[in-house]
Design a protein around this motif. Structure first.
Motif: not given
Length: 312
Positions: A178-200
């Motif tokens: 029940s929580v997999t799809l909601p977490v993935v929906a929130l995770l995609i944008g969150s990971v992309a932004s945070a990973a970009s910051q960690f990369r820099g």
């Protein structure tokens, strides 16, 4: 220790100020609140009587003082419509929203560190894909991703339920589904932004003189990156991650609506439409506490990773 004490006092001051500002916005129009409760067919005399009964005719400072004294003891008031206490309503809603936010934050931390380090160290197509996904994740809101995930994995393939929430004490496997799809929906944008910051941050740390010195001493590249570079890059990355909490809570409100999850977002939306001011006020206060708590934990982690942060 001093910096953490300052952070704690600053969080308490922000909580007080934001609570007061929200209270003024919520309770500033006593007549409007009474009219929303009684309906637009009510007479002016009935409205004024309701305003007096609810104590909304008193000065806002007096009302806020009474609310604050009760809030400190855990009493956030009662619903104007159902009579249910705000604390009771939140006790069943907060765990659902916290589950989504905490799982998303933990997965974001793990994945963004791995992707950010890999993109900074190896570059090439991985770096370009990360940059593209970061822009895409920032442009597409989580509720759009949630709708797409429901169509793909709940309606077409039927791997996960499209709506609803299962408590882990009822069925652990059902809770995961029940929580997999909601977490993935929130995770995609969150990971992309945070990973970009960690990369820099990792790229910046790799350009420092101490990295060249460590490499010249013959240390393994993995030791240099995970023992020294990541420790220096962790501060900025954690700061960005803690700042994302508010965005995650905002995204969770819409995702809960799309997937019919009984969380704080659904409660805030229904209460706002109904004009149930105590419920909205309670939701805002709990949201502020969650955000400030995550920011405090981020400062705590920063002080552990970076000794200079302890003296600020």
């Amino acid at each position: 220790m001093l910096s953490l004490l300052k952070s704690l006092l600053r969080s308490a001051a922000i909580l007080l100020l934001v609570s007061f500002a929200t209270f003024c916005l919520m309770f500033g129009n006593g007549t409007g609140i009474a009219r929303a409760i009684l309906g637009y067919q009510a007479t002016e005399a009935d409205v004024q009587r309701k305003v007096v009964n609810l104590g909304l005719d008193r000065p806002l400072f007096v009302q806020f003082g009474d609310w604050l004294v009760n809030a400190v003891t855990g009493n956030l008031g009662e619903s104007f419509f159902t009579g249910q206490t705000v604390t009771s309503a939140l006790s069943t809603r907060v765990p659902v929203t916290l589950t989504l936010v905490i799982l998303t934050l933990i997965l974001t931390l793990i994945l963004s560190v791995l992707l950010g380090v890999a993109a900074a160290v190896y570059g090439g197509w991985l770096d370009k894909v990360l940059q593209f996904v970061a822009v895409l994740g920032a442009a597409v809101p989580p509720f759009i991703i949630a709708i797409a995930l429901v169509f793909m994995f709940a309606i077409s393939i039927r791997l996960f339920p499209a709506t609803g929430y299962v408590s882990p004490d009822r069925s652990f496997s059902g809770w995961i589904l029940s929580v997999t799809l909601p977490v993935v929906a929130l995770l995609i944008g969150s990971v992309a932004s945070a990973a970009s910051q960690f990369r820099g941050a990792v790229l910046d740390a790799l350009s420092k003189d101490f990295v060249r010195t460590l490499r010249a001493r013959g240390l393994k590249e993995s030791h240099v990156i995970f023992r020294h570079v990541l420790r220096n890059a962790g501060g900025p990355g954690l700061t960005v991650l803690s700042l994302q909490t508010l965005g995650l809570l905002g995204g969770a409100i819409f995702v809960e609506q799309v997937m019919a999850l009984p969380g704080m977002g659904q409660m805030a939306n229904q209460s706002a439409q109904q004009g149930d001011v105590p419920m909205v006020m309670g939701t805002v206060v709990v949201t502020i506490i969650i955000v400030l708590s995550v920011n405090f934990l981020g400062d705590l982690a920063n002080s552990v990773l970076n000794p200079k942060a302890r003296t600020r």
